[in-house]
Design a protein around this motif. Structure first.
Motif, mmCIF file in Angstrom:
data_model
loop_
_atom_site.group_PDB
_atom_site.id
_atom_site.type_symbol
_atom_site.label_atom_id
_atom_site.label_comp_id
_atom_site.label_asym_id
_atom_site.label_seq_id
_atom_site.Cartn_x
_atom_site.Cartn_y
_atom_site.Cartn_z
ATOM 1 N N PHE A 1 -8.912 11.120 -7.779
ATOM 2 C CA PHE A 1 -7.750 11.958 -7.513
ATOM 3 C C PHE A 1 -7.417 11.805 -6.035
ATOM 4 O O PHE A 1 -8.300 11.884 -5.179
ATOM 5 N N GLN A 2 -6.128 11.581 -5.729
ATOM 6 C CA GLN A 2 -5.708 11.333 -4.357
ATOM 7 C C GLN A 2 -4.677 12.373 -3.931
ATOM 8 O O GLN A 2 -3.892 12.849 -4.756
ATOM 9 N N MET A 3 -4.675 12.679 -2.642
ATOM 10 C CA MET A 3 -3.780 13.696 -2.111
ATOM 11 C C MET A 3 -3.128 13.204 -0.821
ATOM 12 O O MET A 3 -3.423 12.097 -0.337
ATOM 13 N N ALA A 4 -2.244 14.039 -0.256
ATOM 14 C CA ALA A 4 -1.531 13.679 0.980
ATOM 15 C C ALA A 4 -2.526 13.259 2.052
ATOM 16 O O ALA A 4 -3.572 13.870 2.229
ATOM 17 N N GLY A 5 -2.159 12.182 2.763
ATOM 18 C CA GLY A 5 -3.031 11.680 3.816
ATOM 19 C C GLY A 5 -3.942 10.572 3.358
ATOM 20 O O GLY A 5 -4.764 10.099 4.135
ATOM 21 N N GLU A 6 -3.803 10.125 2.110
ATOM 22 C CA GLU A 6 -4.664 9.062 1.601
ATOM 23 C C GLU A 6 -3.832 7.865 1.167
ATOM 24 O O GLU A 6 -2.639 7.982 0.896
ATOM 25 N N LEU B 1 -3.114 4.615 -1.377
ATOM 26 C CA LEU B 1 -3.265 4.083 -2.723
ATOM 27 C C LEU B 1 -2.974 2.590 -2.720
ATOM 28 O O LEU B 1 -2.124 2.117 -1.952
ATOM 29 N N GLY B 2 -3.670 1.851 -3.573
ATOM 30 C CA GLY B 2 -3.370 0.439 -3.743
ATOM 31 C C GLY B 2 -4.386 -0.517 -3.157
ATOM 32 O O GLY B 2 -4.263 -1.735 -3.343
ATOM 33 N N MET B 3 -5.408 -0.007 -2.473
ATOM 34 C CA MET B 3 -6.370 -0.906 -1.836
ATOM 35 C C MET B 3 -7.197 -1.677 -2.855
ATOM 36 O O MET B 3 -7.806 -2.695 -2.525
ATOM 37 N N ASP B 4 -7.228 -1.212 -4.110
ATOM 38 C CA ASP B 4 -7.983 -1.913 -5.153
ATOM 39 C C ASP B 4 -7.459 -3.325 -5.390
ATOM 40 O O ASP B 4 -8.177 -4.182 -5.904
ATOM 41 N N ALA B 5 -6.206 -3.579 -5.008
ATOM 42 C CA ALA B 5 -5.560 -4.853 -5.347
ATOM 43 C C ALA B 5 -5.644 -5.891 -4.237
ATOM 44 O O ALA B 5 -5.217 -7.029 -4.434
ATOM 45 N N ILE B 6 -6.195 -5.544 -3.094
ATOM 46 C CA ILE B 6 -6.172 -6.453 -1.951
ATOM 47 C C ILE B 6 -6.893 -7.763 -2.256
ATOM 48 O O ILE B 6 -6.427 -8.854 -1.901
ATOM 49 N N SER B 7 -8.031 -7.699 -2.937
ATOM 50 C CA SER B 7 -8.845 -8.906 -3.151
ATOM 51 C C SER B 7 -8.258 -9.837 -4.197
ATOM 52 O O SER B 7 -8.432 -11.055 -4.109
ATOM 53 N N SER B 8 -7.573 -9.302 -5.189
ATOM 54 C CA SER B 8 -7.110 -10.125 -6.319
ATOM 55 C C SER B 8 -5.598 -10.277 -6.404
ATOM 56 O O SER B 8 -5.094 -11.018 -7.254
ATOM 57 N N ASP B 9 -4.872 -9.542 -5.564
ATOM 58 C CA ASP B 9 -3.401 -9.560 -5.577
ATOM 59 C C ASP B 9 -2.798 -8.936 -6.831
ATOM 60 O O ASP B 9 -1.615 -9.107 -7.100
ATOM 61 N N VAL C 1 5.682 9.038 -1.463
ATOM 62 C CA VAL C 1 4.826 8.090 -0.760
ATOM 63 C C VAL C 1 5.660 7.281 0.225
ATOM 64 O O VAL C 1 6.877 7.141 0.069
ATOM 65 N N CYS C 2 4.990 6.765 1.239
ATOM 66 C CA CYS C 2 5.579 5.763 2.128
ATOM 67 C C CYS C 2 5.086 4.396 1.665
ATOM 68 O O CYS C 2 3.873 4.183 1.527
ATOM 69 N N GLU C 3 6.007 3.476 1.421
ATOM 70 C CA GLU C 3 5.645 2.123 1.003
ATOM 71 C C GLU C 3 5.357 1.265 2.233
ATOM 72 O O GLU C 3 6.170 1.182 3.149
ATOM 73 N N ILE C 4 4.193 0.623 2.234
ATOM 74 C CA ILE C 4 3.774 -0.199 3.370
ATOM 75 C C ILE C 4 3.586 -1.628 2.881
ATOM 76 O O ILE C 4 2.571 -1.947 2.247
ATOM 77 N N PRO C 5 4.534 -2.519 3.121
ATOM 78 C CA PRO C 5 4.375 -3.916 2.695
ATOM 79 C C PRO C 5 3.127 -4.516 3.334
ATOM 80 O O PRO C 5 2.999 -4.544 4.564
ATOM 81 N N LEU D 1 0.870 -1.163 0.000
ATOM 82 C CA LEU D 1 0.000 0.000 0.000
ATOM 83 C C LEU D 1 0.913 1.220 0.000
ATOM 84 O O LEU D 1 2.073 1.146 0.420
ATOM 85 N N TYR D 2 0.382 2.339 -0.466
ATOM 86 C CA TYR D 2 1.183 3.558 -0.552
ATOM 87 C C TYR D 2 0.454 4.695 0.145
ATOM 88 O O TYR D 2 -0.647 5.076 -0.262
#
Length: 256
Positions: free
Chosen positions: A94-99, A101-109, A123-127, A70-71
């Motif tokens: 459209f996304q901004m600071a404090g949000e 990104l990447g949650m769309d991929a949780i279900s399907s990898d 961005v901060c990368e969150i494994p 996640l980012y």
């Protein structure tokens, strides 16, 4: 908008510095509002994979890319989009600071869209595997993550309503009100901000032509709702703008 904090190597970040910087760091969504203990904040800090700079127009990830992180947007702005069967882009948000990104991929990898920086961003990368493991030790964090996902579902439902049932002037007013609310939540001005996205991108997102977006800007300006200087927008009459978004008032000048 306030200037982003300078890069600080993670090895030198202590808890006090982490807490002090959260007002301008997207990680405040995942820690401070929850009232986590210092040791829990420290564990959260330890799983962050690192900070990643993303240049303007650079992809953060693309459709079908395997899901690993996640980012959390630390500063900057992004757009997400899909490409339809005709090869046309459809902007989904459209996304901004404090949000996040990447949650769309949780279900399907795999990611279901492309994410592109609208300006130089970080961005901060969150494994996600490490975050899931942390959820087992910090249930409060898991509950907050569920709230974030619920907010994302609500946002997508609102977009469907926006595109399906609203007049053009309602769509555009709702878009400006939404930006105003999001900036205010981050401690920025709710009435004066720059549109980081192009008019073409705004039209794509709202289902309008670029000509319609330009006409709406002119009409809203003539009506006294806003002032416009290139990409800088100042909301003069937020009450009227919200009324147009709600459909209780209209902005004269045609249906677009």
């Amino acid at each position: 908008m306030s200037q982003p904090l300078p890069y600080v190597p993670q090895s030198s970040i202590n808890l006090g510095a982490l807490k002090a910087s959260c007002s301008s760091c997207s990680m405040h969504q995942l820690c401070l509002p929850l009232g986590l203990e210092d040791n829990e904040i420290n564990r959260l800090d330890q799983i962050i994979g690192g900070r990643r700079r993303v240049a303007k127009d650079e992809r953060l990830y693309k459709v079908d890319q395997p899901f690993r992180n996640l980012y959390a947007i630390r500063f900057g702005h992004f757009k997400t989009y899909q490409v339809n069967a005709r090869g046309e882009e459809q902007i989904t948000g459209f996304q901004m600071a404090g949000e996040l990104l990447g949650m769309d991929a949780i279900s399907s990898d795999h990611h279901h869209c492309d994410a592109v920086a609208l300006e130089d961003s970080e961005v901060c990368e969150i494994p996600f595997e490490r975050l899931e493991d942390l959820f087992g030790h910090v249930p409060t964090l898991l509950r907050h993550f569920h709230r974030i996902m619920s907010q994302e579902i609500t946002r997508e439902q609102n977009v469907m309503l926006l595109l399906g049932n609203m007049r053009a002037d309602q769509r555009f007013a709702a878009f400006l009100v939404n930006l105003s609310t999001r900036y205010a939540a981050r401690g920025y001005s709710s009435t004066s901000f720059a549109l980081r996205m192009s008019r073409e991108d705004i039209g794509n997102y709202l289902g309008l032509t670029i000509e319609s977006v330009s006409r709406l800007l002119s009409r809203f300006k003539k009506q006294g709702c806003i002032k416009v200087d290139k990409r800088e927008v100042t909301i003069i009459d937020p009450v009227q703008l919200k009324a147009i978004a709600a459909g209780t008032e209209s902005c004269p000048g045609g249906s677009d």
